[in-house]
Design a protein around this motif. Structure first.
Motif, mmCIF file in Angstrom:
data_model
loop_
_atom_site.group_PDB
_atom_site.id
_atom_site.type_symbol
_atom_site.label_atom_id
_atom_site.label_comp_id
_atom_site.label_asym_id
_atom_site.label_seq_id
_atom_site.Cartn_x
_atom_site.Cartn_y
_atom_site.Cartn_z
ATOM 1 N N LYS A 62 0.827 -1.195 0.000
ATOM 2 C CA LYS A 62 0.000 0.000 0.000
ATOM 3 C C LYS A 62 0.868 1.253 0.000
ATOM 4 N N LYS A 63 0.251 2.382 -0.364
ATOM 5 C CA LYS A 63 0.976 3.638 -0.510
ATOM 6 C C LYS A 63 1.669 4.065 0.779
ATOM 7 N N GLY A 64 1.051 3.761 1.925
ATOM 8 C CA GLY A 64 1.615 4.161 3.208
ATOM 9 C C GLY A 64 2.933 3.499 3.539
ATOM 10 N N TYR A 65 3.273 2.460 2.791
ATOM 11 C CA TYR A 65 4.525 1.733 3.032
ATOM 12 C C TYR A 65 5.499 1.913 1.877
ATOM 13 N N ARG A 66 5.314 2.955 1.080
ATOM 14 C CA ARG A 66 6.107 3.126 -0.128
ATOM 15 C C ARG A 66 7.606 3.229 0.175
ATOM 16 N N ARG A 67 7.969 3.981 1.224
ATOM 17 C CA ARG A 67 9.388 4.130 1.558
ATOM 18 C C ARG A 67 9.993 2.784 1.964
ATOM 19 N N SER A 68 9.229 1.992 2.708
ATOM 20 C CA SER A 68 9.702 0.659 3.096
ATOM 21 C C SER A 68 9.956 -0.211 1.869
ATOM 22 N N LEU A 69 9.066 -0.110 0.876
ATOM 23 C CA LEU A 69 9.219 -0.907 -0.345
ATOM 24 C C LEU A 69 10.486 -0.520 -1.084
ATOM 25 N N TRP A 70 10.717 0.791 -1.278
ATOM 26 C CA TRP A 70 11.905 1.232 -2.008
ATOM 27 C C TRP A 70 13.183 0.817 -1.285
ATOM 28 N N ILE A 105 17.126 6.657 -3.526
ATOM 29 C CA ILE A 105 16.737 8.006 -3.963
ATOM 30 C C ILE A 105 15.215 8.110 -4.047
ATOM 31 N N SER A 106 14.584 7.086 -4.596
ATOM 32 C CA SER A 106 13.125 7.061 -4.693
ATOM 33 C C SER A 106 12.491 7.090 -3.303
ATOM 34 N N ALA A 107 13.108 6.392 -2.354
ATOM 35 C CA ALA A 107 12.582 6.351 -0.992
ATOM 36 C C ALA A 107 12.656 7.716 -0.316
ATOM 37 N N PHE A 108 13.738 8.448 -0.554
ATOM 38 C CA PHE A 108 13.931 9.738 0.115
ATOM 39 C C PHE A 108 13.147 10.869 -0.551
ATOM 40 N N LEU A 169 14.624 9.751 13.066
ATOM 41 C CA LEU A 169 14.832 8.703 12.070
ATOM 42 C C LEU A 169 15.371 9.263 10.762
ATOM 43 N N ALA A 170 14.866 10.426 10.350
ATOM 44 C CA ALA A 170 15.347 11.038 9.106
ATOM 45 C C ALA A 170 16.794 11.481 9.242
ATOM 46 N N ILE A 171 17.137 12.052 10.396
ATOM 47 C CA ILE A 171 18.521 12.484 10.625
ATOM 48 C C ILE A 171 19.450 11.279 10.716
ATOM 49 N N PHE A 172 18.998 10.234 11.396
ATOM 50 C CA PHE A 172 19.789 9.008 11.520
ATOM 51 C C PHE A 172 20.019 8.388 10.149
ATOM 52 N N CYS A 173 18.993 8.451 9.297
ATOM 53 C CA CYS A 173 19.113 7.939 7.934
ATOM 54 C C CYS A 173 20.156 8.730 7.154
ATOM 55 N N ALA A 174 20.159 10.062 7.320
ATOM 56 C CA ALA A 174 21.147 10.903 6.645
ATOM 57 C C ALA A 174 22.555 10.572 7.112
ATOM 58 N N VAL A 175 22.706 10.285 8.399
ATOM 59 C CA VAL A 175 24.011 9.850 8.919
ATOM 60 C C VAL A 175 24.420 8.544 8.239
ATOM 61 N N ALA A 220 11.115 2.683 10.330
ATOM 62 C CA ALA A 220 10.443 2.286 11.568
ATOM 63 C C ALA A 220 9.128 3.015 11.786
ATOM 64 N N ASP A 221 8.972 4.189 11.180
ATOM 65 C CA ASP A 221 7.736 4.934 11.363
ATOM 66 C C ASP A 221 6.663 4.555 10.352
ATOM 67 N N GLU A 222 6.898 3.472 9.602
ATOM 68 C CA GLU A 222 5.887 2.929 8.700
ATOM 69 C C GLU A 222 5.502 1.547 9.207
ATOM 70 N N GLY A 223 4.239 1.343 9.496
ATOM 71 C CA GLY A 223 3.813 0.024 9.930
ATOM 72 C C GLY A 223 2.891 0.092 11.136
ATOM 73 N N PRO A 224 2.414 -1.070 11.615
ATOM 74 C CA PRO A 224 1.484 -1.116 12.738
ATOM 75 C C PRO A 224 2.047 -0.516 14.016
#
Length: 237
Positions: A62-70, A105-108, A169-175, A220-224
């Motif tokens: 589903k669209k709400g999990y798009r970043r997880s998919l990429w 890149i698509s995920a970000f 999470l976004a800052i940690f991802c950038a690191v 981590a911020d995508e999901g149940p």
């Protein structure tokens, strides 16, 4: 229980396989691999464990999990790149990692653009490519510059997202993206420039696994369990 405690309780068990396979790799692979099947498998296991984490923490098409998919697709191609590099197929491994960066890149995403960040990074990578260009041959003379611009774009988009979202999470991802660039830069200076780094493999793999961990954890911020990660998504004042 603190917010961090709730986050660790929710996501920690799903990250245990990554920790176990990480210990296995650094315990068993004592020297630069020579293309053995077992070292290839052990090297890929931590990335497979991160794939498991993304699926286990909650995953859907589903669209709400798009970043997880990429990012899951990026990990799959990263795993392929690891295997190809380990059996001394460097150009093909580089192509596989290049595809992985396209998925990252698509995920970000591309909003906001943050042109200044991109400009600074592209000037830096252009200087690097110019410096090593004469040391490349055959397919690498084309492949390396393309790969360098892909990973630089990945870094740009992760930094732009971190500046915009301002969540942990976004800052940690950038690191993690920065560590990915550092890991690949270490490979470049040893392989193309011939700089003898102490414990080069350890430096390369530690920064690489840390990078992939940070990128995977950014889902981590995508999901149940996203309610338990709410504090990590709050904007930093």
């Amino acid at each position: 229980m603190s917010d961090f405690g709730k986050f660790a309780k929710t996501h920690g068990p799903k990250l245990v396989p990554f920790l176990v396979t990480l210990i296995l790799y650094f315990s068993l692979v004592r020297k630069d691999p020579q293309g053995e099947l077992w070292t290839t498998v052990v090297k890929c296991l931590p990335i497979v464990a991160l794939m498991f984490y993304i699926v286990a923490k909650g995953f859907s098409l589903k669209k709400g999990y798009r970043r997880s998919l990429w990012i899951l697709l990026g990990l799959i191609f990263s795993c392929g790149g690891d295997a190809l590099l380990n059996i001394n197929l460097f150009p093909f491994g580089m192509i596989s990692f290049g595809v992985a960066h396209v998925f990252y890149i698509s995920a970000f995403g591309w909003k906001p653009i943050k042109w200044l960040i991109g400009l600074v990074l592209y000037v830096a990578v252009t200087l690097f490519v110019y410096f090593v260009h004469n040391k490349l041959d055959e397919i690498l003379i084309i492949g390396v510059p393309i790969y360098c611009y892909l990973i630089t774009t990945m870094l740009w988009r992760s930094l732009a997202r971190a500046v915009d979202v301002k969540s942990f999470l976004a800052i940690f991802c950038a690191v993690g993206a920065i560590l990915f660039v550092i890991s690949d830069a270490l490979i470049a200076v040893t392989m193309f420039v011939g700089v003898p780094l102490p414990c080069a493999r350890l430096q390369i793999m530690i920064t690489y696994y840390a990078a992939q961990f940070a990128i995977a954890l950014s889902t981590a911020d995508e999901g149940p369990s996203k309610d338990q990660t709410r504090s990590f998504r709050k904007k930093i004042k």
